[in-house]
Design a protein around this motif. Structure first.
Motif, short mmCIF file in Angstrom:
data_model
loop_
_atom_site.label_atom_id
_atom_site.label_comp_id
_atom_site.label_asym_id
_atom_site.label_seq_id
_atom_site.Cartn_x
_atom_site.Cartn_y
_atom_site.Cartn_z
N GLN A 34 0.83 -1.20 0.00
CA GLN A 34 0.00 0.00 0.00
C GLN A 34 0.86 1.26 0.00
O GLN A 34 0.55 2.24 -0.69
CB GLN A 34 -0.93 0.01 1.22
N GLU A 35 1.95 1.26 0.76
CA GLU A 35 2.85 2.41 0.77
C GLU A 35 3.44 2.67 -0.60
O GLU A 35 3.57 3.82 -1.04
CB GLU A 35 3.96 2.18 1.80
N GLU A 38 0.75 4.19 -2.82
CA GLU A 38 0.49 5.60 -2.53
C GLU A 38 1.65 6.48 -3.00
O GLU A 38 1.42 7.63 -3.39
CB GLU A 38 0.22 5.78 -1.04
N LEU A 41 0.96 7.08 -6.60
CA LEU A 41 -0.13 8.05 -6.75
C LEU A 41 0.33 9.46 -6.42
O LEU A 41 -0.12 10.43 -7.05
CB LEU A 41 -1.30 7.66 -5.85
N ALA A 42 1.21 9.59 -5.43
CA ALA A 42 1.72 10.92 -5.07
C ALA A 42 2.49 11.54 -6.23
O ALA A 42 2.35 12.74 -6.52
CB ALA A 42 2.62 10.82 -3.84
N ARG A 45 -0.01 12.63 -8.72
CA ARG A 45 -0.67 13.86 -8.28
C ARG A 45 0.20 15.08 -8.57
O ARG A 45 -0.29 16.14 -8.97
CB ARG A 45 -1.00 13.76 -6.79
N GLN A 113 -8.84 0.72 1.07
CA GLN A 113 -7.79 1.74 1.11
C GLN A 113 -7.34 2.13 -0.29
O GLN A 113 -7.00 3.30 -0.53
CB GLN A 113 -6.59 1.21 1.91
N SER A 117 -7.37 5.95 -1.53
CA SER A 117 -6.15 6.57 -2.05
C SER A 117 -6.37 7.18 -3.42
O SER A 117 -5.83 8.25 -3.73
CB SER A 117 -5.02 5.54 -2.10
N ASP A 120 -8.26 10.38 -2.85
CA ASP A 120 -7.37 11.39 -2.29
C ASP A 120 -6.42 11.95 -3.33
O ASP A 120 -6.01 13.12 -3.26
CB ASP A 120 -6.57 10.81 -1.12
N ALA A 121 -6.04 11.12 -4.30
CA ALA A 121 -5.13 11.56 -5.35
C ALA A 121 -5.83 12.38 -6.44
O ALA A 121 -5.18 12.92 -7.32
CB ALA A 121 -4.43 10.36 -5.98
#
Length: 392
Positions: A34-35, A38, A41-42, A45, A113, A117, A120-121
């Protein structure tokens, strides 16, 4: 020297690109996947924010393969998952449904999650997630590893068998970009794993079909999945498969000379070129030639059914392995109780001919299994106890 990764362990194999994450040894891996997700995705973003139109400038494809629910069975470190599964019982001390349930509960949260995510992205409305299982669940065919504690009820068998419990897979889609018409619907159309690539490439990403290799085995099933064909996403059993280009599924194709423990073909095997451990679906018919699963002492419970409640094994009829041909009508008998091979010899002959003339031919992609003999130079002892790619 013994491996630092435990008694009986050969080497370590958990990587981030080219970096071995040895400091994570013995940690539960679900959060690490998951990390990484993300982090990707960061970066996406940031690309969106830097775009003049504040929209995604390029497509994003992520293959996200969680290790849950795979063996070995290990409960998540958070007690809430195992506590929520106390009433789910069955199996043995080390391999049981309570632990398996806790892993499923953790996986359930992980999927949630993923959705959070993406939102959120800021790319939820442009995203479709396609969740696919690779095979049926491994059942409790023995007391310990590598058995598990799954039930594929009402389907027969489990992983490593050619029965529906081993080969039939479930799948679902979600995401903000999923067409409104398809939401809350289902499809029972025939699909094969080879259909995933052309479906993503042409159905989802919109690539020109002519840009894909011409020799692909798979078909674009997007319109069938979404219900754009036959005006319904729920294809009834009576016409299952008819809207799609897919008319058959080879499940496993092998012959006696190739079914050896180390994978080296044995041309002197009895009936060396006879199909064995082989199955083909041409809806509604399913043909199995030879043995439907591995046959050895201790494997007797591979061929029956495991219930969900009370996790009980229901054996098949005595002597079923004396048969060398199995024919099932999956429309009427998806649990594969009744062998119709003697009642429909014409169907058996037609499908057998298809296996030999098409799927056992090299020009259709048939090849002998790779050998299972480890290369001496790849011994983890020579590579800091790591499994790593190498040029041999």
């Amino acid at each position: 020297d013994p491996s630092p990764y435990g008694v009986g362990a050969a080497g370590y194999d958990f990587w981030n690109d080219k970096t071995a994450l040895t400091d994570l040894f013995q940690e539960y891996s679900v959060d690490k996947y998951q990390e990484r997700f993300e982090a990707i995705l960061a970066k996406k973003r940031e690309n969106i924010k830097s775009s003049e139109k504040n929209t995604s400038s390029s497509p994003l494809f992520i293959y996200f393969a969680q290790q849950l629910l795979h063996l070995p069975l290990q409960a998540p470190p958070e007690s809430k998952y195992i506590d929520s599964c106390r009433d789910v019982v069955g199996g043995s001390k080390d391999v049981n449904r309570t632990i398996l349930c806790s892993m499923a509960a953790r996986l359930d949260d992980a999927v949630g999650q993923v959705a959070k995510s993406l939102k959120d992205a800021g790319i939820w409305n442009e995203t479709i997630v396609w969740a696919v299982s690779d095979n049926g669940g491994m059942t409790h065919w023995q007391e310990g590893f590598p058995a598990s504690a799954s039930s594929n009820w009402p389907l027969r068998g489990g992983k490593t068998t050619l029965f529906e419990g081993g080969v039939r897979s479930v799948s679902f889609l979600f995401g903000g970009a999923l067409p409104e018409k398809a939401r809350g619907t289902g499809s029972e159309t025939l699909m094969h794993v080879s259909d995933i690539f052309p479906t993503i490439a042409t159905g989802m990403a919109g690539l020109d079909p002519d840009s894909l290799p011409s020799d692909l085995d798979g078909y674009n099933a997007w319109e069938v999945m979404m219900g754009f064909i036959n005006n319904s996403a729920a294809v009834t059993k009576s016409n299952r498969g008819s809207p799609s280009k897919r008319t058959e599924i080879p499940l496993n194709i092998a012959m006696n000379r190739d079914l050896t423990p180390i994978g080296i073909p044995n041309p002197f095997a009895e009936n060396a070129k006879m199909a064995n451990y082989t199955a083909l679906i041409q809806w509604p018919w399913k043909l199995i030639l030879g043995t439907p699963h591995f046959v050895a002492p201790g494997l007797a419970t591979l061929g029956g059914w495991f219930t969900i409640r009370n996790y009980t094994y229901i054996p098949p009829e005595d002597g079923y392995l004396e048969e060398t041909v199995f024919l099932f009508n999956l429309d009427d008998d998806e649990s594969e109780h009744t062998n119709l091979a003697k009642k429909h010899p014409d169907v058996v002959q037609q499908m057998t001919n298809r296996i030999y003339s098409k799927w056992l031919q090299k020009d259709s992609g048939y090849t002998s299994p790779q050998t299972n003999i480890p290369h001496p130079s790849m011994n983890p002892r020579l590579h800091d106890w790591l499994w790593a790619p190498a040029l041999l």
